[in-house]
Design an enzyme around this catalytic site. Structure first.
Site, PDB file in Angstrom:
ATOM      1  N   ARG A   1      17.014   7.947 -52.347  1.00 19.71           N
ATOM      2  CA  ARG A   1      18.754   8.613 -52.261  1.00 19.71           C
ATOM      3  C   ARG A   1      18.637   9.624 -53.739  1.00 19.71           C
ATOM      4  O   ARG A   1      19.933  10.042 -54.080  1.00 19.71           O
ATOM      5  CB  ARG A   1      19.089   6.837 -53.209  1.00 19.71           C
ATOM      6  CG  ARG A   1      19.375   6.281 -52.190  1.00 19.71           C
ATOM      7  CD  ARG A   1      19.576   4.986 -52.043  1.00 19.71           C
ATOM      8  NE  ARG A   1      21.223   5.053 -52.890  1.00 19.71           N
ATOM      9  CZ  ARG A   1      22.065   5.187 -52.181  1.00 19.71           C
ATOM     10  NH1 ARG A   1      21.971   4.907 -51.248  1.00 19.71           N
ATOM     11  NH2 ARG A   1      24.060   5.136 -53.230  1.00 19.71           N
TER      12      ARG A   1
ATOM     13  N   GLU B   1      -3.915 -11.754 -49.697  1.00 17.99           N
ATOM     14  CA  GLU B   1      -4.360 -11.590 -50.794  1.00 17.99           C
ATOM     15  C   GLU B   1      -4.591 -10.525 -51.333  1.00 17.99           C
ATOM     16  O   GLU B   1      -4.126 -10.873 -52.524  1.00 17.99           O
ATOM     17  CB  GLU B   1      -5.376 -12.498 -51.897  1.00 17.99           C
ATOM     18  CG  GLU B   1      -5.210 -13.979 -50.636  1.00 17.99           C
ATOM     19  CD  GLU B   1      -3.940 -14.880 -50.012  1.00 17.99           C
ATOM     20  OE1 GLU B   1      -3.479 -14.961 -49.135  1.00 17.99           O
ATOM     21  OE2 GLU B   1      -2.989 -14.868 -51.248  1.00 17.99           O
TER      22      GLU B   1
ATOM     23  N   ASP C   1      25.803   6.267 -58.102  1.00 22.45           N
ATOM     24  CA  ASP C   1      25.156   5.682 -58.133  1.00 22.45           C
ATOM     25  C   ASP C   1      25.273   4.453 -59.774  1.00 22.45           C
ATOM     26  O   ASP C   1      25.295   4.681 -60.524  1.00 22.45           O
ATOM     27  CB  ASP C   1      24.440   5.446 -57.840  1.00 22.45           C
ATOM     28  CG  ASP C   1      24.300   5.547 -56.414  1.00 22.45           C
ATOM     29  OD1 ASP C   1      23.200   5.230 -55.722  1.00 22.45           O
ATOM     30  OD2 ASP C   1      24.601   4.428 -55.990  1.00 22.45           O
TER      31      ASP C   1
ATOM     32  N   PRO D   1       2.717  -7.907 -56.879  1.00 22.67           N
ATOM     33  CA  PRO D   1       3.594  -8.911 -58.169  1.00 22.67           C
ATOM     34  C   PRO D   1       2.501  -8.049 -59.614  1.00 22.67           C
ATOM     35  O   PRO D   1       3.417  -8.819 -60.537  1.00 22.67           O
ATOM     36  CB  PRO D   1       2.969  -9.845 -58.084  1.00 22.67           C
ATOM     37  CG  PRO D   1       2.536 -10.050 -56.613  1.00 22.67           C
ATOM     38  CD  PRO D   1       2.309  -8.530 -56.101  1.00 22.67           C
TER      39      PRO D   1
END
Ligand SMILES: COc1ccccc1CNc1ccc(C(N)=O)cn1
Length: 258
Positions: free
Chosen positions: A166, A128, A181, A101
């Site tokens: 991709r 964690e 895309d 994060p």
């Protein structure tokens, strides 16, 4: 686990749950790319480096508190081996990335940057997370797939790996579809339709049945521009519009607000 020489994209994964990556390697477009050797993925599991009887891979945090961290010695050994295996012949190391994060939020620009590198080691955290000194010493870049916390880095790693795959020529079959895309040209996608022609009385936009490919191209571009204007105007802020695009968007807005 070694990584083959000539694949266009070489990936190394450091994870306690390598079997999770079957979602990527055993299915669909990414699975075919792996099978065909366009993409090569090697796995290194920190548990394989554990020397104690219980094969410990977690450790307690200094300072106390809830939760555990990934054990340093087994994690570092796995990262080291993955890094060495993905080192190029002329000694160029892979980029080692850690999903957390705290990382840079992934978007199309970031996907392209990572794909251009061609050799990536992806470290999936559990518990964690990992010791800060391992981040400083062994991780080149931290990346995040969005502002939320998951139980491990494996799903974020697969999201990143799929998006990067991709970008590799030949992975999507007809090359232009990577360019088509929606985020490739910085716009949201246009609406898509297939059989039946009528669903509960709702038909298909007639232009799509017209066979007029120029009109169809313009209609799709106008819809992409209009939907971007409606739902993601922020994307239009840093995207130059051609004269044709500006005209199409003006038409869409005129009809939209009419
Ligand atoms: C508590 O979990 C962690 C704590 C620290 C690091 C990694 C993890 C593993 N979890 C992750 C990983 C990535 C993302 C993301 N947004 O990309 C979300 N969660």
């Amino acid at each position: 686990d070694t990584v083959k020489g000539d694949a266009a994209l070489k990936l190394g994964v450091v994870s306690l749950f390598p079997e999770m990556f079957d979602a990527l390697t055993q299915h669909g477009v990414s699975g075919r790319a792996v099978r065909e050797g366009i993409i090569d993925i090697g796995f290194w599991n920190p548990r394989d480096y554990a020397t104690d009887r219980h094969r410990t891979v977690d450790d307690r945090p200094y300072g106390g508190g809830p939760g555990m961290l990934m054990k340093v010695d087994t994690l570092r050994a796995a990262i080291r081996d993955a890094r060495q295996s993905l080192m190029s012949e002329d000694g160029v190391p892979p980029k080692v990335i850690y999903l957390s994060p705290q990382g840079r939020v992934l978007d199309h620009t970031g996907v392209r940057e990572l794909a251009d590198h061609g050799r990536l080691v992806v470290v999936a955290g559990r518990y964690e997370g990992i010791d800060e000194r391992v981040i400083d010493a062994d991780i080149d870049e931290q990346w995040s797939i969005g502002d939320y916390v998951l139980s491990g880095g494996e799903l974020p790693a697969m999201v990143l790996m799929d998006a990067v795959a991709r970008m590799v020529p030949g992975v999507l079959g007809h090359a232009q579809s990577a360019e088509e895309d929606s985020f490739a040209d910085g716009l949201l996608d246009c609406p898509h339709y297939t059989r039946p022609e009528s669903i509960d009385g709702h038909g298909v936009p007639p232009v799509l049945l017209s066979g007029n490919h120029q009109e169809i191209r313009k209609w799709r571009l106008k819809q992409s521009l209009g939907r971007t204007w409606c739902y993601r105007p922020d994307l239009l802020e840093d995207r130059m519009l051609t004269k044709e695009e500006q005209t199409l968007l003006d038409d869409f807005i005129r009809e939209y607000v009419a």
